[in-house]
Write a protein that holds these residues in place. Structure first.
Motif, mmCIF file in Angstrom:
data_model
loop_
_atom_site.group_PDB
_atom_site.id
_atom_site.type_symbol
_atom_site.label_atom_id
_atom_site.label_comp_id
_atom_site.label_asym_id
_atom_site.label_seq_id
_atom_site.Cartn_x
_atom_site.Cartn_y
_atom_site.Cartn_z
ATOM 1 N N ALA A 161 0.705 -0.994 -0.226
ATOM 2 C CA ALA A 161 -0.533 0.036 0.146
ATOM 3 C C ALA A 161 0.981 1.008 0.576
ATOM 4 C CB ALA A 161 -0.670 0.593 0.613
ATOM 5 N N ALA A 162 2.244 1.140 0.916
ATOM 6 C CA ALA A 162 2.936 2.198 0.472
ATOM 7 C C ALA A 162 3.948 3.193 -0.538
ATOM 8 C CB ALA A 162 4.107 2.220 1.549
ATOM 9 N N ILE A 163 3.637 1.542 -1.001
ATOM 10 C CA ILE A 163 4.258 1.679 -2.778
ATOM 11 C C ILE A 163 3.689 2.138 -3.884
ATOM 12 C CG2 ILE A 163 5.655 0.235 -4.384
ATOM 13 C CD1 ILE A 163 6.675 -1.208 -2.467
ATOM 14 N N ALA A 164 2.393 1.729 -2.916
ATOM 15 C CA ALA A 164 1.034 2.074 -4.216
ATOM 16 C C ALA A 164 0.924 3.769 -4.067
ATOM 17 C CB ALA A 164 -0.131 1.566 -4.353
ATOM 18 N N ASP A 165 1.241 4.508 -2.769
ATOM 19 C CA ASP A 165 0.783 5.456 -2.602
ATOM 20 C C ASP A 165 2.339 6.412 -2.926
ATOM 21 O OD1 ASP A 165 -1.960 5.577 -2.143
ATOM 22 O OD2 ASP A 165 -1.438 5.078 0.631
ATOM 23 N N GLY A 166 2.668 5.962 -3.648
ATOM 24 C CA GLY A 166 3.921 6.363 -4.304
ATOM 25 C C GLY A 166 5.259 6.860 -2.920
ATOM 26 N N ASP A 167 5.332 5.698 -1.949
ATOM 27 C CA ASP A 167 6.073 6.213 -0.271
ATOM 28 C C ASP A 167 7.240 5.037 -0.523
ATOM 29 O OD1 ASP A 167 5.217 8.134 -0.318
ATOM 30 O OD2 ASP A 167 3.993 6.994 1.795
ATOM 31 N N SER A 194 10.147 3.153 8.062
ATOM 32 C CA SER A 194 9.241 3.790 9.369
ATOM 33 C C SER A 194 8.535 4.736 8.300
ATOM 34 C CB SER A 194 10.391 4.776 9.710
ATOM 35 O OG SER A 194 11.412 5.771 9.218
ATOM 36 N N ALA A 195 8.505 5.375 6.984
ATOM 37 C CA ALA A 195 7.047 5.653 7.164
ATOM 38 C C ALA A 195 6.257 4.744 6.748
ATOM 39 C CB ALA A 195 7.294 6.327 5.484
ATOM 40 N N LEU A 196 6.124 3.853 7.026
ATOM 41 C CA LEU A 196 4.896 2.641 6.871
ATOM 42 C C LEU A 196 3.975 3.552 8.263
ATOM 43 C CD1 LEU A 196 5.964 -0.801 7.470
ATOM 44 C CD2 LEU A 196 4.720 0.219 5.514
ATOM 45 N N HIS A 197 4.309 4.251 8.892
ATOM 46 C CA HIS A 197 3.737 5.322 9.716
ATOM 47 C C HIS A 197 2.438 6.245 8.808
ATOM 48 C CE1 HIS A 197 2.839 8.931 12.547
ATOM 49 N NE2 HIS A 197 2.435 7.575 14.040
#
Length: 282
Positions: free
Chosen positions: A259-265, A271-274
């Motif tokens: 999900a993080a990657i899909a959001d461009g992260d 730690s940006a999983l937060h």
């Protein structure tokens, strides 16, 4: 020693610099201007010039290609040469790579690391090694330049197995810290104060200390990228499937990374999983 170094990215570059500073003669494939050594035109060229070849690459196919592709390391090896793969890749593939290199009359160690870019810069990496004990002893002077905690885990592939286990612990702990701090914030408590309190109790961890602070400050420059950590958890799930083993929380954390990657992260620190949890993704 005469050392070939293949892979001069975020981790490989400071590791190569530390080896050069320790007096080793480096042959560098894809050299960077701030690393002392001979710039080589191919991985085979680096191997020809060296008695030891170190690889530090992103994923299993990269190592496969660097070793056995056109102008790869295998084409330049001399009998008795040592190949040390310090990438984080598949334990199963590693066993195959070790066998193929040994069939050439050479030696092989898998030696993935933990400690991130800071550990690479400061030469404080944890190094988990798979291979024969006598080959490990041959490589020990190199490892002692690069890290502070060096352990022979077992035979070929055992270092990669230990690294996968490490990445399970790190990934799930980051996710747990992110959940806890987000919960504290949404419940009306100051997450920075909660973190300080937890650091004095049984929940204390290096991840709560370092990554918890990143989460509070929303400071997500990598570090270790979510994209690469997702790859490591994929290795864990692949190996678990081969072992008929369930890793449900590892799978859930990998989905959060998806999900993080899909959001461009994907290129932010893990730690940006937060941020991903804050957006309500799961």
């Amino acid at each position: 020693m005469r050392i070939g170094f293949v892979g001069l990215g975020v981790m490989g570059r400071p590791m190569a610099r530390n080896l050069a500073a320790a007096g080793h003669d480096l042959a560098l494939y894809r050299a960077k201007p701030d690393v002392d050594g001979h710039a080589c035109e191919s991985a085979a060229d680096a191997a020809e010039r060296s008695e030891v070849v170190i690889l530090m690459l992103p994923d299993t196919p990269d190592v496969d290609n660097a070793l056995f592709g056109a102008d790869g390391v295998a084409e330049g090896l001399k009998p008795g040469s040592l190949v040390i793969d310090m990438s984080s890749i598949s334990p199963t593939a590693t066993k195959t790579f070790a066998r193929r290199i040994e069939e050439l009359g050479c030696e092989y160690l898998d030696a993935p690391v933990s400690g991130g870019e800071v550990g690479a810069q400061q030469a404080t990496l944890t190094i988990m090694v798979g291979g024969r004990p006598e080959v490990f002893e041959r490589a020990r002077p190199i490892f002692e330049v690069l890290g502070k905690n060096v352990t022979l885990i077992g035979g070929p592939g055992a270092g990669q197995t230990a690294k996968v286990a490490n990445q399970i612990v790190v990934g799930l702990t980051i996710e747990a810290v992110a959940e806890a701090l987000l919960f504290a914030e949404k419940a009306g408590a100051d997450p920075a104060v909660v973190r300080e309190a937890l650091l004095g109790g049984f929940a204390s961890s290096r991840i709560l200390e370092l990554h918890g602070e990143r989460m509070i400050n929303q400071a997500f420059d990598p570090g270790f990228r979510i994209r690469l950590h997702r790859k490591d958890l994929a290795l864990a799930i692949q190996a678990a499937n081969e072992l008929d083993l369930a890793l449900p929380n590892t799978a859930a954390t990998q989905q959060l990374m998806n999900a993080a990657i899909a959001d461009g992260d994907g290129d932010l620190d893990h730690s940006a999983l937060h941020r991903t949890l804050r957006r309500g993704k799961s």
